[in-house]
Design a protein around this motif. Structure first.
Motif, mmCIF file in Angstrom:
data_model
loop_
_atom_site.group_PDB
_atom_site.id
_atom_site.type_symbol
_atom_site.label_atom_id
_atom_site.label_comp_id
_atom_site.label_asym_id
_atom_site.label_seq_id
_atom_site.Cartn_x
_atom_site.Cartn_y
_atom_site.Cartn_z
ATOM 1 N N ARG A 71 -10.472 85.084 -69.798
ATOM 2 C CA ARG A 71 -11.718 84.422 -69.449
ATOM 3 C C ARG A 71 -12.495 85.393 -68.588
ATOM 4 N N ALA A 72 -13.764 85.633 -68.940
ATOM 5 C CA ALA A 72 -14.568 86.598 -68.189
ATOM 6 C C ALA A 72 -15.649 85.870 -67.398
ATOM 7 N N TYR A 73 -15.775 86.181 -66.130
ATOM 8 C CA TYR A 73 -16.760 85.543 -65.253
ATOM 9 C C TYR A 73 -17.760 86.565 -64.740
ATOM 10 N N ASP A 74 -18.996 86.089 -64.603
ATOM 11 C CA ASP A 74 -20.091 86.925 -64.119
ATOM 12 C C ASP A 74 -20.195 86.771 -62.606
ATOM 13 N N LEU A 75 -20.328 87.873 -61.911
ATOM 14 C CA LEU A 75 -20.459 87.845 -60.454
ATOM 15 C C LEU A 75 -21.613 88.749 -60.065
ATOM 16 N N TYR A 76 -22.456 88.239 -59.167
ATOM 17 C CA TYR A 76 -23.689 88.948 -58.816
ATOM 18 C C TYR A 76 -23.739 89.292 -57.330
ATOM 19 N N VAL A 79 -22.654 87.369 -53.777
ATOM 20 C CA VAL A 79 -23.788 86.469 -53.538
ATOM 21 C C VAL A 79 -23.636 85.221 -54.409
ATOM 22 N N SER A 80 -23.227 85.415 -55.664
ATOM 23 C CA SER A 80 -23.048 84.268 -56.557
ATOM 24 C C SER A 80 -22.004 84.595 -57.619
ATOM 25 N N PRO A 92 -22.395 71.754 -54.187
ATOM 26 C CA PRO A 92 -23.784 71.408 -53.850
ATOM 27 C C PRO A 92 -24.756 72.575 -54.018
ATOM 28 N N MET A 93 -24.237 73.802 -54.013
ATOM 29 C CA MET A 93 -25.122 74.964 -54.066
ATOM 30 C C MET A 93 -25.769 75.099 -55.436
ATOM 31 N N ARG A 94 -27.000 75.601 -55.432
ATOM 32 C CA ARG A 94 -27.682 75.847 -56.701
ATOM 33 C C ARG A 94 -27.042 77.019 -57.437
ATOM 34 N N ARG A 95 -27.308 77.060 -58.708
ATOM 35 C CA ARG A 95 -26.811 78.186 -59.510
ATOM 36 C C ARG A 95 -27.990 79.044 -59.951
#
Ligand code: DLL
Length: 441
Positions: free
Chosen positions: A239-244, A254-255, A325-328
């Motif tokens: 599974r690959a996840y994006d991180l910024y 940051v996200s 609760p945080m925005r995406r």
């Protein structure tokens, strides 16, 4: 020590704030934003002068939306103050420096106090956990160590979470494969483009990357598309996840895409430390959530280099939170400065990537060359054949295939050159997609 929890219930695999109510989060942000603006005003004369020039004072902040009264900070402001001009603590309190080279001119220098490093490790630990990493996991870290924030940022977060970290850094791809084979890590970190090189090296050795021990990949530092993610997930069986993230704000962290959110729903912004806005890149006007525009970030807790309304140049949009609760923020489509304008049509390298990955005969490596043979700009795409499609006829067919897709989807005529397998230069870190050979005017 006992302190008031933000929310009564708290699964063990989350920080308290990840389960807070939206009201509690907003109250926390307002409080932190006031302190942060005050900290910049009190401790950095350049910042204070800039706030004054804009007629903004930290005491004016009654509501989060009042942030819009404060001036933007740009890369040029950081360069002007090179190297430490925007720091807000005495240099002796800075424990670490990082720098991002950028393409031209002076690098941008960023500095961290002990508390900044602590917070960075916290948000990275939280990010790795949100993608499914757990204490005790072995992680293979292919991000470059050094002035670049990628390697050390992931490293500190993984250690903080309680993982076994293999600090490989970028490059020496043969050794990367040996180490993955021998140590059996569960997670891998690196740029998406470098992962392609690692995958190639597995195959070159006759090993199937899908049979490695890897289960989770956390990638970032450059724009990449859902098709590229599918490609990497398919090859590695992960599974690959994006991180910024970006150096000016903290580095990676940051996200991040969270495992318990819907796929392709965007990256959860750790809003308890970083406050996002979206602006129209032309006018600077703040846009409502949901609109596409340029991401602007304000740090809420940073001591060494508090950033107020930093213009990232990254294009995205804000989406409501899902499991938190945080925005995406949506996957970044590109940077305003990577946008190619050809005969009035705007193109980002990610659009080319998406189309290239849909051509059955093409490998996922590419470069874009910009030239100006006469008065008109020309774009050439340098692609690469998959080994099974390497004959001259097959390559010509793939070139026609991609050129046709670029024409019909983007509306541009591009010259496509399909090279032999292995001929497109590989990256060890951030891929350089655009080769601009146009005369400088
Ligand atoms: O690239 C920090 C980082 C390291 C992020 C490792 C993720 C993983 P800089 O070198 O300062 O910092 O470059 C920041 O890279 O403004 C974006 O344009 C781009 N970028 C970073 N992450 C992503 C991403 C690091 N997930 C610049 N998707 C940012 C798209 C990204 N672009």
């Amino acid at each position: 020590m006992h302190h008031q929890p933000l929310a009564p219930e708290r699964p063990l695999d989350r920080d308290e704030v990840e389960n807070a109510s939206l009201d509690a989060l907003r109250a926390l942000q307002l409080d932190r934003l006031r302190r942060s603006l005050r900290h910049a005003w009190d401790n950095n004369p350049i910042q204070q002068a800039r706030f004054r020039a804009a007629g903004a004072h930290p005491d004016d902040l009654k509501d989060l939306s009042d942030l819009a009264r404060f001036p933007f900070t740009t890369k040029a402001d950081l360069r002007e103050g090179y190297p430490f001009g925007l720091f807000a603590v005495p240099r002796e309190r800075i424990l670490r420096l990082h720098a991002s080279s950028g393409t031209t001119g002076r690098p941008t220098v960023v500095g961290y106090t002990a508390r900044d490093l602590e917070i960075w490790a916290d948000v990275m630990a939280r990010s790795i956990r949100a993608a499914g990493g757990r204490p005790g996991d072995m992680v293979h870290n292919s991000f470059g160590y050094g002035l670049f924030t990628g390697g050390l940022g992931y490293h500190s977060g993984a250690e903080k979470l309680g993982c076994t970290v293999v600090p490989v850094s970028g490059g020496m791809t043969e050794r990367q494969v040996t180490l993955i084979d021998d140590f059996r890590p569960r997670l891998i970190f690196g740029t998406p483009s470098y992962m392609l090189s690692v995958i190639d090296e597995f195959r070159r050795r006759g090993l199937d990357p899908a049979r490695s021990s890897l289960e989770i990949g956390m990638f970032g530092a450059e724009p990449w598309t859902p098709s590229m993610r599918d490609e990497i997930e398919g090859a590695f069986g992960i599974r690959a996840y994006d991180l910024y993230g970006l150096s000016e704000i903290i580095g990676p962290g940051v996200s991040v895409e969270c495992a318990d959110d819907p796929r392709d729903g965007g990256m959860t912004i750790w809003e308890d430390h970083f406050y996002p806005e979206i602006i129209d890149p032309e006018t600077g006007a703040v846009l409502p959530d949901g609109d596409w525009g340029e991401l602007v970030l304000t740090t809420l807790t940073k001591e060494g280099l508090p950033m107020v309304r930093y213009r990232t140049r990254d294009l995205t949009r804000l989406l409501p939170g899902d499991s938190r609760p945080m925005r995406r923020m949506a996957r970044v489509t590109g940077r305003t400065d990577d946008m190619i304008i050809l005969r009035g049509v705007n193109v980002f390298p990610t659009q080319i990537e998406e189309l290239l990955l849909s051509c059955p005969g093409l490998a996922p490596h590419f470069r874009i060359e910009l030239t100006r043979p006469g008065r008109m700009d020309r774009m050439a795409v340098l692609a690469e054949a998959k080994p099974a499609f390497a004959s001259e006829e097959a390559r010509a067919a793939s070139a026609r295939d991609l050129a046709h897709r670029v024409k019909s989807v983007i509306g541009l005529t591009a010259e496509v050159r399909v090279l032999e397998p292995g001929a497109v230069p590989r990256s060890e870190g951030k891929a350089k997609r655009i080769l601009d050979l146009r005369p400088k005017d």
